[in-house]
Write a protein that holds these residues in place. Sequence first.
Motif, short mmCIF file in Angstrom:
data_model
loop_
_atom_site.label_atom_id
_atom_site.label_comp_id
_atom_site.label_asym_id
_atom_site.label_seq_id
_atom_site.Cartn_x
_atom_site.Cartn_y
_atom_site.Cartn_z
N VAL A 19 6.56 13.46 -5.58
CA VAL A 19 5.62 14.60 -5.49
C VAL A 19 4.34 14.32 -6.26
CG1 VAL A 19 5.24 16.98 -6.29
CG2 VAL A 19 7.36 16.39 -5.11
N VAL A 20 3.20 14.57 -5.60
CA VAL A 20 1.92 14.60 -6.30
C VAL A 20 1.28 15.96 -6.02
CG1 VAL A 20 0.74 13.38 -4.37
CG2 VAL A 20 -0.36 13.54 -6.62
N PHE A 51 5.09 9.51 -0.90
CA PHE A 51 4.72 10.68 -1.72
C PHE A 51 4.39 11.86 -0.82
CE2 PHE A 51 4.11 7.61 -5.05
CZ PHE A 51 4.19 8.32 -6.25
N LEU A 52 4.87 13.04 -1.24
CA LEU A 52 4.49 14.29 -0.57
C LEU A 52 3.44 14.98 -1.43
CD1 LEU A 52 5.06 16.39 1.69
CD2 LEU A 52 6.78 17.40 0.15
N ARG A 53 2.33 15.36 -0.82
CA ARG A 53 1.31 16.11 -1.53
C ARG A 53 1.30 17.56 -1.05
NH1 ARG A 53 -4.64 16.26 -1.17
NH2 ARG A 53 -4.07 18.46 -1.26
N ALA A 67 0.85 -1.19 0.00
CA ALA A 67 0.00 0.00 0.00
C ALA A 67 0.89 1.25 0.00
CB ALA A 67 -0.89 0.00 1.23
N VAL A 68 0.59 2.18 -0.89
CA VAL A 68 1.44 3.37 -1.01
C VAL A 68 0.77 4.53 -0.27
CG1 VAL A 68 0.47 3.82 -3.30
CG2 VAL A 68 2.54 4.95 -2.64
N LEU A 69 1.57 5.20 0.54
CA LEU A 69 1.01 6.30 1.34
C LEU A 69 1.48 7.62 0.77
CD1 LEU A 69 1.47 4.88 4.95
CD2 LEU A 69 -0.52 4.74 3.44
N MET A 70 0.51 8.52 0.53
CA MET A 70 0.79 9.86 0.05
C MET A 70 0.20 10.81 1.09
SD MET A 70 -0.48 9.39 -3.90
CE MET A 70 -0.02 7.94 -4.86
N ALA A 71 0.99 11.78 1.52
CA ALA A 71 0.50 12.67 2.57
C ALA A 71 1.15 14.03 2.46
CB ALA A 71 0.75 12.06 3.95
#
Length: 323
Positions: free
Chosen positions: A155-156, A118-120, A89-93
């Motif tokens: 980055v997203v 990922f950094l949002r 599971a990929v975590l973006m925060a």
Amino acid sequence: VIVTLKSGADAARVQRELTGRGLWVRKLESAASVCFWVEAHSVHVLEEQILQIDGVAGLAVAQSAHPLVDAQSPVVEVAGVRIGAGAAAVLMAGPCAVESEAQIEESAKAVASSGAVFLRGGAYKPRTSPYSFQGLGIPALHWLRQAADRHALRVVTEALAPEDVGPVADHADLIQVGSRNMQNFALLQAVGRARKPVLLKRSVGATLEEWLLAAEHCLVSGSSAVIFCERGIRGFDPSVRNFLDLSTVALLSHVYHQPVIVDPSHAAGRFDLVAPLSRAALAAGAHGLLVEIHPNPESSLSDGPQALSPEDFHALVRTLRTS
Ligand code: PEP
Ligand code: MN
């Protein structure tokens, strides 16, 4: 009908031969292959005649209006991170919006130390009110990228308008299309032309088929992959901000075999429901989460009530790792 080509075939010549026979064809091009979709209003041409064209490999009857989505791999790669079936599971925060260099740096530190990848953070914000904070644009993109690089994060971030796509694509690994823009076809085409992976959020009023067709717009315009993001649809009950549609997440994941993640923050609209919705999302088949956090939620310029503090985010991640 879909006309598939032999590898190395001269697609432009095949296209001329098809149109010369009275067929209206649309070129469907993905990173892996080219084929032609014969439009319904074309004249009738015998299948054998099409098969005789040099370079044509075969014909397939299209069962769906989104063949490129259907052909997409169940696990896609974004800047070296696998997202989809079988991958972790990929975590973006990160924060709703990038507010300052210090704020995004502090957020990046919290995101990285939790194990998220990922950094949002929005530089261009779709706000319901024109008087709300609209994002800081290009400087925010620079700060976001630099903070992510300092902490080895991807980055997203969202492109709000076609003119944002260039700068966003220059700074992001994954281009976010927000829920309000899911059917902004000019934007989807512009995003596609950047040839990067897309995080396509679901509109609050979209059916699954409309969502799949929006993804088809991205892929046919050149996107290398589309990851679906369920963030809640409009329900009848204002008790929560949106209705988190986990049935459709399960369908996308288990039946359509598409990479799908969940944004529990915009669904709940309140921080205290983010952890249980996150666990429910992964249990339903989501391949990752997009979570809003803020170093100091009370001072957040947008979506503060749904932002987790770094401590609460760390606590959430610990429960995910052990569940
Ligand atoms: C966001 O991710 O901050 C955002 C604006 O999301 P949505 O498009 O889902 O409202
Ligand atoms: Mn937000």
